[in-house]
Design a protein around this motif. Structure first.
Motif, PDB file in Angstrom:
ATOM      1  N   LYS A  62       0.867  -1.173   0.000  1.00  0.00           N
ATOM      2  CA  LYS A  62       0.000   0.000   0.000  1.00  0.00           C
ATOM      3  C   LYS A  62       0.902   1.221   0.000  1.00  0.00           C
ATOM      4  O   LYS A  62       1.706   1.423   0.908  1.00  0.00           O
ATOM      5  CB  LYS A  62      -0.890   0.004   1.237  1.00  0.00           C
ATOM      6  N   GLU A  63       0.777   2.033  -1.039  1.00  0.00           N
ATOM      7  CA  GLU A  63       1.652   3.197  -1.168  1.00  0.00           C
ATOM      8  C   GLU A  63       1.000   4.448  -0.600  1.00  0.00           C
ATOM      9  O   GLU A  63       1.652   5.263   0.040  1.00  0.00           O
ATOM     10  CB  GLU A  63       2.003   3.420  -2.633  1.00  0.00           C
ATOM     11  N   CYS A  64      -0.285   4.613  -0.860  1.00  0.00           N
ATOM     12  CA  CYS A  64      -0.971   5.766  -0.288  1.00  0.00           C
ATOM     13  C   CYS A  64      -2.438   5.436  -0.073  1.00  0.00           C
ATOM     14  O   CYS A  64      -3.064   4.753  -0.885  1.00  0.00           O
ATOM     15  CB  CYS A  64      -0.765   7.000  -1.145  1.00  0.00           C
ATOM     16  N   PHE A  65      -2.952   5.886   1.070  1.00  0.00           N
ATOM     17  CA  PHE A  65      -4.354   5.681   1.418  1.00  0.00           C
ATOM     18  C   PHE A  65      -5.228   6.728   0.733  1.00  0.00           C
ATOM     19  O   PHE A  65      -4.801   7.863   0.511  1.00  0.00           O
ATOM     20  CB  PHE A  65      -4.563   5.796   2.929  1.00  0.00           C
ATOM     21  N   ALA A  66      -6.454   6.353   0.450  1.00  0.00           N
ATOM     22  CA  ALA A  66      -7.456   7.333   0.046  1.00  0.00           C
ATOM     23  C   ALA A  66      -7.897   8.103   1.293  1.00  0.00           C
ATOM     24  O   ALA A  66      -7.689   7.646   2.421  1.00  0.00           O
ATOM     25  CB  ALA A  66      -8.648   6.632  -0.597  1.00  0.00           C
ATOM     26  N   PRO A  67      -8.517   9.274   1.122  1.00  0.00           N
ATOM     27  CA  PRO A  67      -8.937  10.062   2.293  1.00  0.00           C
ATOM     28  C   PRO A  67     -10.126   9.465   3.048  1.00  0.00           C
ATOM     29  O   PRO A  67     -10.555  10.030   4.050  1.00  0.00           O
ATOM     30  CB  PRO A  67      -9.326  11.418   1.670  1.00  0.00           C
ATOM     31  N   CYS A  96       6.300   5.742  15.672  1.00  0.00           N
ATOM     32  CA  CYS A  96       5.376   6.521  16.507  1.00  0.00           C
ATOM     33  C   CYS A  96       6.144   7.621  17.244  1.00  0.00           C
ATOM     34  O   CYS A  96       7.151   7.349  17.902  1.00  0.00           O
ATOM     35  CB  CYS A  96       4.683   5.620  17.528  1.00  0.00           C
ATOM     36  N   LYS A  97       5.646   8.834  17.147  1.00  0.00           N
ATOM     37  CA  LYS A  97       6.290   9.954  17.834  1.00  0.00           C
ATOM     38  C   LYS A  97       5.970   9.951  19.323  1.00  0.00           C
ATOM     39  O   LYS A  97       6.742  10.462  20.136  1.00  0.00           O
ATOM     40  CB  LYS A  97       5.849  11.271  17.202  1.00  0.00           C
ATOM     41  N   LYS A  98       4.836   9.390  19.681  1.00  0.00           N
ATOM     42  CA  LYS A  98       4.417   9.368  21.082  1.00  0.00           C
ATOM     43  C   LYS A  98       4.471   7.940  21.630  1.00  0.00           C
ATOM     44  O   LYS A  98       4.026   6.998  20.967  1.00  0.00           O
ATOM     45  CB  LYS A  98       2.996   9.924  21.228  1.00  0.00           C
ATOM     46  N   GLU A  99       4.994   7.824  22.826  1.00  0.00           N
ATOM     47  CA  GLU A  99       5.112   6.496  23.434  1.00  0.00           C
ATOM     48  C   GLU A  99       3.748   5.884  23.687  1.00  0.00           C
ATOM     49  O   GLU A  99       3.569   4.664  23.579  1.00  0.00           O
ATOM     50  CB  GLU A  99       5.913   6.600  24.733  1.00  0.00           C
ATOM     51  N   ARG A 100       2.767   6.720  24.027  1.00  0.00           N
ATOM     52  CA  ARG A 100       1.415   6.220  24.274  1.00  0.00           C
ATOM     53  C   ARG A 100       0.811   5.616  22.997  1.00  0.00           C
ATOM     54  O   ARG A 100       0.105   4.608  23.061  1.00  0.00           O
ATOM     55  CB  ARG A 100       0.519   7.350  24.778  1.00  0.00           C
ATOM     56  N   ASP A 101       1.085   6.261  21.861  1.00  0.00           N
ATOM     57  CA  ASP A 101       0.581   5.715  20.595  1.00  0.00           C
ATOM     58  C   ASP A 101       1.188   4.348  20.318  1.00  0.00           C
ATOM     59  O   ASP A 101       0.494   3.413  19.887  1.00  0.00           O
ATOM     60  CB  ASP A 101       0.914   6.664  19.442  1.00  0.00           C
ATOM     61  N   TYR A 131      -5.257   4.269  12.192  1.00  0.00           N
ATOM     62  CA  TYR A 131      -4.165   5.039  12.788  1.00  0.00           C
ATOM     63  C   TYR A 131      -3.098   5.334  11.734  1.00  0.00           C
ATOM     64  O   TYR A 131      -2.608   6.469  11.627  1.00  0.00           O
ATOM     65  CB  TYR A 131      -3.551   4.275  13.958  1.00  0.00           C
ATOM     66  N   ALA A 132      -2.740   4.325  10.946  1.00  0.00           N
ATOM     67  CA  ALA A 132      -1.720   4.516   9.915  1.00  0.00           C
ATOM     68  C   ALA A 132      -2.164   5.557   8.894  1.00  0.00           C
ATOM     69  O   ALA A 132      -1.374   6.400   8.460  1.00  0.00           O
ATOM     70  CB  ALA A 132      -1.423   3.182   9.223  1.00  0.00           C
ATOM     71  N   ARG A 133      -3.440   5.517   8.506  1.00  0.00           N
ATOM     72  CA  ARG A 133      -3.951   6.470   7.522  1.00  0.00           C
ATOM     73  C   ARG A 133      -3.893   7.899   8.050  1.00  0.00           C
ATOM     74  O   ARG A 133      -3.553   8.835   7.315  1.00  0.00           O
ATOM     75  CB  ARG A 133      -5.390   6.134   7.154  1.00  0.00           C
ATOM     76  N   SER A 134      -4.214   8.087   9.303  1.00  0.00           N
ATOM     77  CA  SER A 134      -4.308   9.441   9.854  1.00  0.00           C
ATOM     78  C   SER A 134      -2.977   9.975  10.378  1.00  0.00           C
ATOM     79  O   SER A 134      -2.733  11.181  10.331  1.00  0.00           O
ATOM     80  CB  SER A 134      -5.346   9.473  10.976  1.00  0.00           C
ATOM     81  N   GLN A 135      -2.097   9.100  10.875  1.00  0.00           N
ATOM     82  CA  GLN A 135      -0.880   9.558  11.539  1.00  0.00           C
ATOM     83  C   GLN A 135       0.387   9.430  10.687  1.00  0.00           C
ATOM     84  O   GLN A 135       1.369  10.122  10.938  1.00  0.00           O
ATOM     85  CB  GLN A 135      -0.682   8.779  12.854  1.00  0.00           C
ATOM     86  N   TRP A 136       0.384   8.544   9.711  1.00  0.00           N
ATOM     87  CA  TRP A 136       1.589   8.325   8.899  1.00  0.00           C
ATOM     88  C   TRP A 136       1.338   8.737   7.455  1.00  0.00           C
ATOM     89  O   TRP A 136       1.606   7.985   6.514  1.00  0.00           O
ATOM     90  CB  TRP A 136       2.021   6.864   8.980  1.00  0.00           C
ATOM     91  N   GLY A 153      -4.344  13.245   3.179  1.00  0.00           N
ATOM     92  CA  GLY A 153      -4.641  14.592   3.659  1.00  0.00           C
ATOM     93  C   GLY A 153      -4.660  15.645   2.584  1.00  0.00           C
ATOM     94  O   GLY A 153      -5.392  16.633   2.690  1.00  0.00           O
ATOM     95  N   GLY A 154      -3.860  15.476   1.541  1.00  0.00           N
ATOM     96  CA  GLY A 154      -3.799  16.494   0.508  1.00  0.00           C
ATOM     97  C   GLY A 154      -2.551  16.382  -0.329  1.00  0.00           C
ATOM     98  O   GLY A 154      -2.015  15.285  -0.547  1.00  0.00           O
ATOM     99  N   VAL A 155      -2.055  17.534  -0.779  1.00  0.00           N
ATOM    100  CA  VAL A 155      -0.928  17.608  -1.698  1.00  0.00           C
ATOM    101  C   VAL A 155       0.153  18.485  -1.074  1.00  0.00           C
ATOM    102  O   VAL A 155      -0.148  19.529  -0.492  1.00  0.00           O
ATOM    103  CB  VAL A 155      -1.353  18.210  -3.053  1.00  0.00           C
ATOM    104  N   SER A 156       1.400  18.064  -1.192  1.00  0.00           N
ATOM    105  CA  SER A 156       2.512  18.871  -0.699  1.00  0.00           C
ATOM    106  C   SER A 156       3.632  18.851  -1.719  1.00  0.00           C
ATOM    107  O   SER A 156       3.743  17.928  -2.532  1.00  0.00           O
ATOM    108  CB  SER A 156       3.019  18.364   0.655  1.00  0.00           C
TER     109      SER A 156
END
Length: 617
Positions: free
Chosen positions: A297-302, A328-333, A405-410, A440-443
Motif C-alpha cells: 500500500k503506497e498511499c491511502f485514500a482520504p 510513533c512519535k508518542k510512546e502512548r501511541d 491510525y496509519a492512515r491518519s498519523q503516517w 490529507g492532501g498535496v505537498s
C-alpha cells in the motif's frame, strides 16, 4: 522545465526525404538502399560485415560534441560483443557491460540511435560467422528493448528484422512493438534481459504481498501498471487504488517504488543489479537476483476503503514498524498499537509473562526509548483503556483501528511521490520539486530542501478546484511530453493557486482529482454561496438560508443531488428543506468544517468570483 525543442533531431528526421510518402511504404526501403543513400562511404563494403575499425560514423549528419568519438567507441563495443575482434584486456569488460555501454549511449543521446542501429545492421549483413551472427541478433534484441531509432529509420529496421533468422526475428519484432507502445527506457539492459534474449521468453518471478505471492512475468518493456494488472488475478488480493509495486533488496530493508519517477520495471532492477557490484557475471545476477518484487500500500485514500485487503495492510504495517519504516512519535501511541497487536495474536487474556515475552521477541522501532518493564506497564494500561478483556472486539475490528491510525498519523510515509516537477506558487518556484499526494492532501518540496524547510501544503478540505492538464511541451525523440495543471485552494492569506508542470502531470492530476472528487461525492457539508429565500407560508418544503450558511446533508452528496435539487438542514436555523444546488458549493471534507475554514471560503468567494470558482468545480 519545458526545455527547448530538439532542433538536431528534427533536422535528422527531415533529412531522410527519400523515404517517400505512405504509398511508398508498401515497398519498404531496405537497409542496403538506405546505406547507399545516406552513408558517408558509398563503397559496396560500407554496409557489410567488417572486422576493421571505422574511420568515422556511418551516417551523414551533423554530429554534436564528441558524438563522433562515441560512435567509434560503440563500434568497437559491438565488434567485441559479437566476437569480431579480441576483447579489451585493460580494463576487461563483460558482455553485459558492453551491451550496457552501447544501449546507454542510445538512451542518453537520441541523435546517435540511427547510427547505432546502422552499425549493428552492417555487422549482420553478409556476416560469415554463425556465432557472430547469433550474437548480433541478441544485441539487436537488447537494443530494441531500450530505445528505437527515429521515425524515418524505424520502417527500415522493421523490414530488416522481418528478414532475420526465422527462429529469432519474431521475438525481436515483438520486443520492438512493445517499445513502440511503452517508450524509451531510463537505463540499459539488465542481466535478466540478457537471459531473456537467449531464451526468447519473458522472465517469471514472484510478486510478494505479505499474505502470499503471485507469479508474474516481465519483459524488457513491462511497466508497473502491467504487473498490477497481473497480480489482480490473485485470490489473495483485491484490486484497490493506492497499491504500488516495489523492488527491494533481499532483506527488504531498502525499497524503491516503481511509481516514483519510474515506468519500466527493468529500470529499477538495473539499479539493484548495479548495487551487486560492477563486473559481476550476468548469469549469476540473472539466476541469483539480488532483488525481490513486493506489492505494498503506497498511499491511502482520504476515506475508509473497506476491509477487502485488511490482512495485507495490517501485515505491512506490522512489518514496517519492525523495520523502522513507520515510527510513533508518542510512546502512548506505540503502547496502544502494541496492545492491539497483542490482542490480535493472543486474545483477551492479558498475561504479564506472555506480554513480556511478546514484547521481547517482537520489538519494533521506538521501543529502545524505554525498558521492557516500562513497556509492559504502558501496554497494560492501553489494553485496559480499550477494555479488550471483554472480548467484544473482533480481530478484524482491531486491525481496522490499526489501519485507521496509519492512515491518519503516517501520511508522509503513505504518500505517492512524483519527481521531476516544477512547482509555482506566487513568487515561489521550485524547479526540481517532489510532489507528494496522501490522504490529507498535496505537498511540494524542493529536492534541495534542508530538514528545516517547510513544504508547500494544500489540504483537500481547502480545495476550490483543479484544472485539467494542458500540454506545454510536445514529446520528441528521447523527450517526454510535459503537461501542467493548477490547484486552487483557500487559505488565511487568500485564494492560492499552485501550478504543477511535469512529464508525470497527467498521472499526478488523475490521482489528485480522484481523491478530490471522491471527497465531494462522500461529503455531507455544503456552503451557501448565495441567498435562497423562497416565499414563506403554505406547505412550502423549500429551505431558507443566507449566503455563508453551512448546510448539513442527510447522506453523502452523491446520494442527495437529484437533478439540481437536494435536501439539507441549515446549521444556523436547524430548519430542513429542499434547495437548488446551484446556490452552494460542496466542501471536500468528511468532517465538520471549522468556523475558521468557513470564514476562509467566504472571504475568497466574493460575489464577483463566485461564478468562476463554481466553474472550476
Amino acid at each position: 522545465m519545458a526545455g527547448q525543442p530538439n532542433d538536431e533531431m528534427q533536422a535528422i528526421e527531415t533529412a531522410f526525404t527519400f523515404l517517400g510518402d505512405a504509398g511508398e511504404r508498401d515497398n519498404p526501403v531496405t537497409f542496403v538502399q538506405f546505406a547507399r543513400k545516406y552513408f558517408q562511404d558509398k563503397s559496396a563494403s560500407a554496409f557489410k560485415f567488417s572486422s576493421k575499425l571505422l574511420q568515422g560514423p556511418l551516417v551523414k549528419q551533423i554530429w554534436a560534441d564528441q558524438d563522433s568519438e562515441r560512435m567509434l567507441a560503440v563500434w568497437l563495443s559491438i565488434q567485441r560483443f559479437m566476437g569480431d575482434i579480441p576483447p579489451n584486456t585493460a580494463p576487461k569488460q563483460t558482455n553485459l557491460e558492453l551491451v550496457q555501454f552501447i544501449c546507454g549511449v542510445g538512451i542518453t543521446r537520441p541523435n546517435t540511435r540511427d547510427e547505432i542501429y546502422c552499425q549493428i545492421c552492417k555487422q549482420l549483413t553478409d556476416n560469415p560467422t554463425k556465432p557472430s551472427h547469433a550474437r548480433g541478433w541478441i544485441l539487436l534484441s537488447l537494443c530494441v528493448g531500450c530505445f528505437l531509432p527515429t521515425d524515418a529509420f524505424l520502417p527500415i529496421l522493421k523490414f530488416f528484422v522481418s528478414r532475420g533468422p526465422p527462429k529469432y526475428r519474431d521475438f525481436v519484432h515483438s520486443v520492438l512493438l512493445r517499445t513502440e507502445k511503452n517508450g524509451t527506457r531510463k537505463h540499459p539492459p539488465t542481466a535478466v534481459e540478457m537471459m531473456m534474449a537467449f531464451t526468447k521468453e519473458p522472465v517469471k518471478f514472484m510478486l510478494h504481498f505479505y499474505v502470499g505471492s503471485h507469479e508474474v512475468q516481465c519483459d524488457a518493456q513491462s511497466t508497473y501498471r502491467e504487473l498490477l494488472a497481473q497480480v489482480a488475478q490473485s485470490e489473495l488480493y483485491t484490486r484497490e487504488a493506492g497499491f504500488g509495486v516495489y523492488i527491494a533488496d533481499q532483506t527488504s530493508d531498502m525499497l524503491t517504488s516503481l511509481s516514483t519517477g519510474y515506468k519500466h520495471v527493468m529500470d529499477v532492477i538495473f539499479e539493484y543489479e548495479a548495487l551487486a557490484g560492477a563486473g559481476a557475471d550476468w548469469r549469476r545476477l540473472a539466476t541469483k537476483r539480488p532483488w525481490i518484487a513486493v506489492l505494498r500500500k503506497e498511499c491511502f485514500a482520504p476515506w475508509n476503503e473497506g476491509s477487502a485487503n485488511l490482512q495485507l495492510l495490517y501485515n505491512q504495517i506490522m512489518d514496517g514498524m519492525i523495520r523502522g519504516f513507520y515510527y510513533c512519535k508518542k510512546e502512548r501511541d506505540l503502547a496502544k498499537l502494541l496492545a492491539q497487536r497483542f490482542y490480535i495474536k493472543h486474545g483477551k487474556v492479558l498475561n504479564d509473562t506472555l506480554l513480556k515475552q511478546h514484547l521481547e521477541t517482537q520489538d519494533v522501532a521506538g521501543m529502545e526509548a524505554l525498558s521492557i518493564t516500562q513497556w509492559v506497564d504502558l501496554v497494560k494500561e492501553e489494553f485496559d483503556k480499550k477494555e479488550y478483556y471483554s472480548g467484544m472486539a473482533s480481530e478484524d475490528d482491531v486491525k481496522m483501528e490499526v489501519v485507521h491510525y496509519a492512515r491518519s498519523q503516517w501520511r508522509a510515509e503513505f504518500s505517492r511521490r512524483f519527481l521531476r516537477c516544477r512547482v509555482e506558487l506566487g513568487s515561489q518556484v521550485f524547479e526540481d520539486a517532489i510532489v507528494s499526494v496522501n490522504a490529507g492532501g498535496v505537498s511540494a518540496l524542493s529536492q534541495r530542501a534542508t530538514p528545516d524547510t517547510v513544504p508547500i501544503s494544500f489540504d483537500f478540505s481547502l480545495f476550490v478546484g483543479i484544472t485539467k492538464p494542458e500540454e506545454v511541451q510536445a514529446a520528441g525523440p528521447g523527450i517526454d511530453a510535459v503537461y501542467s495543471f493548477e490547484i486552487e485552494a483557500v487559505s488565511p492569506k487568500g485564494l492560492l493557486t499552485l501550478k504543477v508542470i511535469s512529464p508525470e502531470a497527467q498521472s499526478l492530476y488523475t490521482l489528485i482529482h480522484d481523491f478530490y472528487q471522491g471527497l465531494i461525492y462522500r461529503s455531507k457539508f455544503c456552503l451557501a454561496t448565495m441567498d435562497h429565500h423562497p416565499p414563506s407560508g403554505g406547505n412550502s418544503t423549500f429551505l431558507n438560508f443566507s449566503r455563508g450558511d453551512l448546510l448539513l446533508l442527510p447522506s453523502c452528496w452523491n446520494d442527495v443531488d437529484e437533478g439540481g435539487w437536494a435536501q439539507a438542514t441549515c446549521d444556523r436555523t436547524n430548519e430542513k428543506g429542499d434547495f437548488p444546488t446551484s446556490n452552494v458549493i460542496v466542501l471536500s471534507t468528511l468532517i465538520r468544517p471549522s468556523k475558521e475554514t468557513i470564514g476562509w471560503f467566504l472571504e475568497n468567494l466574493k460575489e464577483d468570483k463566485d461564478q468562476s470558482l463554481l466553474d472550476v468545480l
